[in-house]
Each structure stands twice: as C-alpha cells, then as structure tokens.
Write an enzyme that holds these catalytic residues in place. Sequence first.
Site, PDB file in Angstrom:
ATOM      1  N   SER A   1     -13.344  -4.898   1.679  1.00 28.97           N
ATOM      2  CA  SER A   1     -14.298  -4.346   1.009  1.00 28.97           C
ATOM      3  C   SER A   1     -16.093  -4.849   1.590  1.00 28.97           C
ATOM      4  O   SER A   1     -16.502  -5.719   0.511  1.00 28.97           O
ATOM      5  CB  SER A   1     -14.096  -5.274  -0.847  1.00 28.97           C
ATOM      6  OG  SER A   1     -12.682  -4.419  -1.440  1.00 28.97           O
ATOM      7  N   PRO A   2     -15.986  -4.976   2.509  1.00 30.96           N
ATOM      8  CA  PRO A   2     -17.447  -4.861   2.944  1.00 30.96           C
ATOM      9  C   PRO A   2     -18.338  -4.403   2.610  1.00 30.96           C
ATOM     10  O   PRO A   2     -19.837  -4.679   3.275  1.00 30.96           O
ATOM     11  CB  PRO A   2     -17.633  -5.663   4.921  1.00 30.96           C
ATOM     12  CG  PRO A   2     -16.053  -4.077   4.596  1.00 30.96           C
ATOM     13  CD  PRO A   2     -15.094  -4.643   4.096  1.00 30.96           C
ATOM     14  N   LEU A   3     -18.302  -3.009   1.791  1.00 32.03           N
ATOM     15  CA  LEU A   3     -19.192  -2.503   1.679  1.00 32.03           C
ATOM     16  C   LEU A   3     -18.786  -2.046   0.044  1.00 32.03           C
ATOM     17  O   LEU A   3     -19.655  -1.122  -0.347  1.00 32.03           O
ATOM     18  CB  LEU A   3     -18.774  -0.614   2.521  1.00 32.03           C
ATOM     19  CG  LEU A   3     -18.886  -1.083   3.782  1.00 32.03           C
ATOM     20  CD1 LEU A   3     -18.805   0.632   3.847  1.00 32.03           C
ATOM     21  CD2 LEU A   3     -20.201  -1.001   3.690  1.00 32.03           C
ATOM     22  N   GLY A   4     -18.570  -3.294  -0.344  1.00 26.78           N
ATOM     23  CA  GLY A   4     -18.298  -3.917  -2.222  1.00 26.78           C
ATOM     24  C   GLY A   4     -17.493  -2.254  -2.367  1.00 26.78           C
ATOM     25  O   GLY A   4     -18.556  -2.416  -3.780  1.00 26.78           O
ATOM     26  N   ARG A   5     -16.411  -2.003  -1.927  1.00 28.19           N
ATOM     27  CA  ARG A   5     -16.092  -0.995  -2.542  1.00 28.19           C
ATOM     28  C   ARG A   5     -16.046   0.348  -2.645  1.00 28.19           C
ATOM     29  O   ARG A   5     -16.620   1.106  -3.613  1.00 28.19           O
ATOM     30  CB  ARG A   5     -15.714  -1.266  -3.541  1.00 28.19           C
ATOM     31  CG  ARG A   5     -14.749  -3.129  -4.508  1.00 28.19           C
ATOM     32  CD  ARG A   5     -13.946  -3.244  -5.751  1.00 28.19           C
ATOM     33  NE  ARG A   5     -13.739  -4.337  -5.606  1.00 28.19           N
ATOM     34  CZ  ARG A   5     -12.381  -5.563  -5.398  1.00 28.19           C
ATOM     35  NH1 ARG A   5     -12.067  -4.686  -4.245  1.00 28.19           N
ATOM     36  NH2 ARG A   5     -12.600  -6.437  -5.218  1.00 28.19           N
ATOM     37  N   GLY A   6     -17.379   0.442  -1.661  1.00 31.32           N
ATOM     38  CA  GLY A   6     -17.967   1.524  -1.557  1.00 31.32           C
ATOM     39  C   GLY A   6     -19.807   1.375  -2.527  1.00 31.32           C
ATOM     40  O   GLY A   6     -20.251   2.269  -2.128  1.00 31.32           O
ATOM     41  N   PHE A   7     -20.114   0.717  -3.249  1.00 29.07           N
ATOM     42  CA  PHE A   7     -21.253   0.436  -4.191  1.00 29.07           C
ATOM     43  C   PHE A   7     -22.358   0.226  -3.019  1.00 29.07           C
ATOM     44  O   PHE A   7     -23.822   0.639  -2.862  1.00 29.07           O
ATOM     45  CB  PHE A   7     -21.096  -0.835  -4.905  1.00 29.07           C
ATOM     46  CG  PHE A   7     -22.316  -0.295  -5.788  1.00 29.07           C
ATOM     47  CD1 PHE A   7     -22.431   0.499  -6.597  1.00 29.07           C
ATOM     48  CD2 PHE A   7     -22.874  -1.313  -6.740  1.00 29.07           C
ATOM     49  CE1 PHE A   7     -23.163   0.807  -7.873  1.00 29.07           C
ATOM     50  CE2 PHE A   7     -23.676  -0.879  -7.904  1.00 29.07           C
ATOM     51  CZ  PHE A   7     -24.506  -0.296  -8.477  1.00 29.07           C
TER      52      PHE A   7
ATOM     53  N   HIS B   1      -0.208 -11.921   1.952  1.00 35.75           N
ATOM     54  CA  HIS B   1      -0.884 -10.957   1.327  1.00 35.75           C
ATOM     55  C   HIS B   1      -1.925 -11.857  -0.215  1.00 35.75           C
ATOM     56  O   HIS B   1      -2.960 -11.866  -0.522  1.00 35.75           O
ATOM     57  CB  HIS B   1      -0.088 -10.034  -0.345  1.00 35.75           C
ATOM     58  CG  HIS B   1      -0.854  -8.913   0.023  1.00 35.75           C
ATOM     59  ND1 HIS B   1      -0.772  -8.216  -0.106  1.00 35.75           N
ATOM     60  CD2 HIS B   1      -2.468  -8.789   0.223  1.00 35.75           C
ATOM     61  CE1 HIS B   1      -1.406  -6.937  -0.795  1.00 35.75           C
ATOM     62  NE2 HIS B   1      -3.082  -7.981  -0.459  1.00 35.75           N
TER      63      HIS B   1
ATOM     64  N   TYR C   1       0.581  -0.821   0.279  1.00 36.72           N
ATOM     65  CA  TYR C   1      -0.007  -0.323  -0.598  1.00 36.72           C
ATOM     66  C   TYR C   1       0.766   1.129  -0.381  1.00 36.72           C
ATOM     67  O   TYR C   1       1.277   1.489   0.941  1.00 36.72           O
ATOM     68  CB  TYR C   1      -1.039   0.150   1.382  1.00 36.72           C
ATOM     69  CG  TYR C   1      -1.970  -0.796   1.097  1.00 36.72           C
ATOM     70  CD1 TYR C   1      -2.351  -1.739   0.233  1.00 36.72           C
ATOM     71  CD2 TYR C   1      -2.747  -1.650   2.493  1.00 36.72           C
ATOM     72  CE1 TYR C   1      -3.077  -3.590  -0.094  1.00 36.72           C
ATOM     73  CE2 TYR C   1      -3.401  -2.328   2.476  1.00 36.72           C
ATOM     74  CZ  TYR C   1      -3.895  -3.395   1.334  1.00 36.72           C
ATOM     75  OH  TYR C   1      -5.052  -4.254   1.607  1.00 36.72           O
TER      76      TYR C   1
END
Length: 333
Positions: free
Chosen positions: A211-217, A131, A57
């Site tokens: 990504s528990p928010l679907g990459r923000g979607f 990773h 990162y």
Amino acid sequence: MKSVELGSQGLKVSQVGLGCMGMSTYIYGPSDDEQSLSTLRLATELGVTFFDTAETYGMGHNEQLLGRAFTGIRERVIVATKVGFGFTDDGKIKVVDGKRVVDGKPEHVVRAIEGSLRRLQMDYIDLIYLHRIDPTVPIEETIGAMSKLVAEGKIGHIGLSEAAADTIRRAHSVHPITAVQTEYSLFERGVEANGVLDTVHELGIGFVPYSPLGRGFLTGRLKTDALHETDFRKTDPRLSGENLLANARIVEAISGIAERKGVEPSQLALAWTIAQGCVPIPGTRRISFLKENIAAADIVLTQEELAELDEVAPIGIAAGERYTQANMAYVNK
C-alpha cells in the site's frame, strides 16, 4: 527497469514490484482475469520481475492466475507469496468467534506452502512470507519448519509480513530473513516509529512497502463516493468522516509538490519509498497505472524535496487508524 538487491541474502528484484491482490478479490471491486493477465504479461515485458501474491487472495485464485501468466517465463520472474492463515476443509478462511484464524504451526505452514507450489505450478517459490504472526506459536518453530523447505529447494527465501521488531530479530536468529513486508507510505510511517525499519536495516533485511500509495489515496484521484459496494475502503477509518477531510489536506500538499516537479502524485509517493531504500509493490490491474508506477523508478528526489515531504507528511500525521479495530488485531506489536 533497474534491478536491486532485496536484503543481503542474494535476492535481486526490480526496483518497483507489482502487488497482485486486487486482481483476485472484491475488496477493491470486481476484477477481470483477461485484463489482469494482460497487465501481468506487459509488466514482465517492461522489466518488472517482482510479483506479490498470497494464498488468501481470492482463496488461491491469485496464485493460479500468476501460474497462468508466467507459464514459459518462470526464469524471468521473482514470485513472492504468503501463508499463515487457517483454512477450512472446503477452502475458506477459518473463522472462530468471528475472528480469522492465524495458524503458524509448522505442519500447517509446510502444508500451505505445498498448496501454493501447486497453484503457482512451480517447482520452487522465490520468497515466502509468513502472512501474519501467530501469537500462540513461537516464531522460532515456524521459521525452523520453513528453513527446512529452503534446504529442500522448495523455497528460496523467507520473509515476514506485519512483524514487530522483536519478532523479526527472533526469526532472523533461526534462519536469515530476506524481506519484511509492512504497510509504509507518506500516509503511513509507523515502521519508522516502532523500530521495524531500524531493525531491518541493522540486520540487512530488505523492506517491501505494501500500500505505498495509501490504498490509492495518494494518487489524488480516489473518489470515495464512487467506490464499488464491495470495496473495503468504504469502511477504511482514514477515508471516512472527519478523518477523510483531514487526510485530504495531506494529499493536497503532496500533490502540490508533485505538480511543481512535473510528475504524478502517485509517482512522487513511490519515488519517496524508493529513496528510503525500499522496494514498493503498488497494486494495479490496469495497464495505464502500471506504466505510471513503473516510471516512478526513474524519478530522483532532491534533499530539499525529501525535506519538504517530511514537513507536509511527517510520522503520525494521518488521521485515524490504518485498519479497522478488528483488522488491527492481526498486526504483530
């Protein structure tokens, strides 16, 4: 913020963690160090103890950022980082024939962990994930090398990221695996179908959805046409063309359930992962979103609400792959 056991090896973390990748890379657009440091410090004040980073990162920048943020409060945080990609002598990810090199050789992984310790300015790291899985190196060899660092006190716990069920079992037979990290959300439930979630539950391994928010979607606020030119979501298969239209209907249905419950769609999505026995690590660099995500830990979903979410967002409902074909090649199957 409630603390929970992550797995069965004695590691305690906050119910909701913080994914820090977006603070140091351009894949979600430009970031600002001072804003990120403010978010990190406030997170600790609000009870977040679990922070997720990786050597890749920002090519080490993110680990350095966390080292700065946690100076003087090391005992209050649980830091998880990830190693396992090859690097060139000038500090860039090694690429051969257009593909990033995954390197699980014991000597490389040990050297990488030493680098993470220096950048984090820490004497030990609470949790180290591999990773990605190197198909050319037996997982037993890689985990064996990592286990020696546990014995030396340089790392506390070992984890895997994007590992298949059989790989998890083989790794766990060498040294107890504390956590497995894989993409998981109402938008992506593949680990329920491929045996990974069953395996970690059986072996007493904690599960950490990234990504528990679907990459923000799943926030219901993402405007794909307003994304920064460097934002990798501009090429996300699920956020493009007909897939985007189909997937928007899923978000609309989830948002309707959230509205009836009086919470944000993002909070509903995080509460769902917690209800599955997981510790989500939503990423953000904004204080307002941090507070919103933390509040999700207090939301209790009824059996009726969970059933309704299963109905509107069942396994396999999302249209399109979760990564481009090139990036899917790094997922251990």
